[in-house]
Write a protein that holds these residues in place. Sequence first.
Motif, mmCIF file in Angstrom:
data_model
loop_
_atom_site.group_PDB
_atom_site.id
_atom_site.type_symbol
_atom_site.label_atom_id
_atom_site.label_comp_id
_atom_site.label_asym_id
_atom_site.label_seq_id
_atom_site.Cartn_x
_atom_site.Cartn_y
_atom_site.Cartn_z
ATOM 1 N N GLU A 18 -3.657 2.735 -2.963
ATOM 2 C CA GLU A 18 -2.908 3.952 -2.677
ATOM 3 C C GLU A 18 -3.842 4.920 -1.960
ATOM 4 N N CYS A 19 -3.290 5.666 -1.026
ATOM 5 C CA CYS A 19 -4.060 6.645 -0.267
ATOM 6 C C CYS A 19 -3.303 7.958 -0.264
ATOM 7 N N SER A 20 -4.053 9.057 -0.294
ATOM 8 C CA SER A 20 -3.433 10.379 -0.314
ATOM 9 C C SER A 20 -3.296 10.987 1.078
ATOM 10 N N ASN A 21 -3.749 10.272 2.100
ATOM 11 C CA ASN A 21 -3.591 10.764 3.469
ATOM 12 C C ASN A 21 -3.632 9.594 4.444
ATOM 13 N N ALA A 22 -3.164 9.840 5.653
ATOM 14 C CA ALA A 22 -3.034 8.781 6.647
ATOM 15 C C ALA A 22 -4.390 8.311 7.185
ATOM 16 N N ILE A 23 -5.372 9.188 7.205
ATOM 17 C CA ILE A 23 -6.689 8.795 7.712
ATOM 18 C C ILE A 23 -7.342 7.759 6.788
ATOM 19 N N ASP A 24 -7.293 8.008 5.482
ATOM 20 C CA ASP A 24 -7.822 7.022 4.535
ATOM 21 C C ASP A 24 -7.048 5.708 4.639
ATOM 22 N N LEU A 79 5.667 20.031 -6.846
ATOM 23 C CA LEU A 79 6.717 20.243 -5.873
ATOM 24 C C LEU A 79 6.139 20.915 -4.630
ATOM 25 N N ARG A 80 6.708 20.555 -3.485
ATOM 26 C CA ARG A 80 6.246 21.157 -2.234
ATOM 27 C C ARG A 80 6.871 22.539 -2.077
ATOM 28 N N ILE A 81 6.030 23.573 -2.083
ATOM 29 C CA ILE A 81 6.477 24.955 -1.974
ATOM 30 C C ILE A 81 5.602 25.662 -0.943
ATOM 31 N N ASP A 82 6.227 26.144 0.125
ATOM 32 C CA ASP A 82 5.472 26.826 1.190
ATOM 33 C C ASP A 82 4.322 25.972 1.702
ATOM 34 N N ARG A 83 4.629 24.697 1.972
ATOM 35 C CA ARG A 83 3.666 23.748 2.553
ATOM 36 C C ARG A 83 2.519 23.393 1.618
ATOM 37 N N ARG A 84 2.642 23.740 0.345
ATOM 38 C CA ARG A 84 1.622 23.389 -0.641
ATOM 39 C C ARG A 84 2.254 22.556 -1.746
ATOM 40 N N GLN A 85 1.451 21.737 -2.389
ATOM 41 C CA GLN A 85 1.874 21.026 -3.578
ATOM 42 C C GLN A 85 1.548 21.918 -4.779
ATOM 43 N N VAL A 86 2.587 22.408 -5.437
ATOM 44 C CA VAL A 86 2.412 23.343 -6.544
ATOM 45 C C VAL A 86 2.759 22.661 -7.853
ATOM 46 N N LEU A 144 0.851 -1.185 0.000
ATOM 47 C CA LEU A 144 0.000 0.000 0.000
ATOM 48 C C LEU A 144 0.886 1.234 0.000
ATOM 49 N N ILE A 145 0.552 2.194 -0.859
ATOM 50 C CA ILE A 145 1.258 3.479 -0.906
ATOM 51 C C ILE A 145 0.416 4.526 -0.189
ATOM 52 N N VAL A 146 1.031 5.256 0.731
ATOM 53 C CA VAL A 146 0.339 6.346 1.428
ATOM 54 C C VAL A 146 1.199 7.601 1.308
ATOM 55 N N ASP A 147 0.738 8.561 0.527
ATOM 56 C CA ASP A 147 1.517 9.771 0.285
ATOM 57 C C ASP A 147 0.592 10.856 -0.243
ATOM 58 N N ASP A 148 0.745 12.069 0.262
ATOM 59 C CA ASP A 148 -0.126 13.159 -0.188
ATOM 60 C C ASP A 148 0.392 13.829 -1.459
ATOM 61 N N GLU A 149 1.566 13.431 -1.935
ATOM 62 C CA GLU A 149 2.129 14.020 -3.147
ATOM 63 C C GLU A 149 1.804 13.146 -4.360
ATOM 64 N N PRO A 150 1.014 13.649 -5.320
ATOM 65 C CA PRO A 150 0.652 12.845 -6.503
ATOM 66 C C PRO A 150 1.865 12.342 -7.277
ATOM 67 N N MET A 151 2.884 13.197 -7.455
ATOM 68 C CA MET A 151 4.056 12.787 -8.208
ATOM 69 C C MET A 151 4.808 11.671 -7.501
#
Length: 238
Positions: free
Chosen positions: A33-39, A139-146, A6-13
């Motif tokens: 695959e999950c985009s967050n730890a709660i899921d 890319l993670r920029i200022d706590r956001r995925q841009v 199982l992949i768990v990561d909030d970054e699509p790339m």
Amino acid sequence: MKPRCLIVDDEPMAREVLKRYFEKLPVLNLVGECSNAIDAFVFLQSNKVDILFLDIRMPELLGTELLQSLKNPPKVIFTTAYKEYALDGFELDAVDYLLKPIRFDRFLRAVNKAMPGSVNPHLEISEPERKSGIDSIYLRIDRRQVRIILEDILYIESAKDYVKIFTADQMFLTRQTITGLEELLNENEFVRIHRSFIVPVKKIKSFTHELVEIHKKELPIGKFYLNHFLKIMDAAIS
């Protein structure tokens, strides 16, 4: 039976990179695959997983907090862009700790740590991992995925533990190594010309053996990178 992963990561790339690696290894079974730890927590309540590829720094619930909440956790391979989390990961008995961007050889070694003998540690990628069809990266920029459109990039410059991505309109600063970012780019579309610079081949206005001109900006060519640069330019011109 194939190890269930199982992949768990909030970054699509980041998830896409791992999924491409799974495609190369039919001995593994990617069950989700999950985009967050709660899921992921919900998924793990009703699905058996042998290896968990777990990002650490995610919104709402950290990967380390997810692992601590599991009564019978699977084997965990932490994946993160932040070196400072390594100690936390190993204190939680993680099998391995992969620093992003994750190279295929390190992925293989981590899988073999989790399931010894399951894959050939010297397996080569049969086709380029960097795909020309990718038109953007996150890319993670200022706590956001841009989302950065590759076509907009003029050049990329290293700044110690950070990388500056320059476009005609602005500059993006991300915590990343230039070598790591290079791994995400198609080597025929972007070329490393110096330890501190990567440039898009199509944006090169002129060049010598010492300099590259892009958008009225002259960038140096390092001696170590010159032969490869000339090879790429010969292919682009012909």
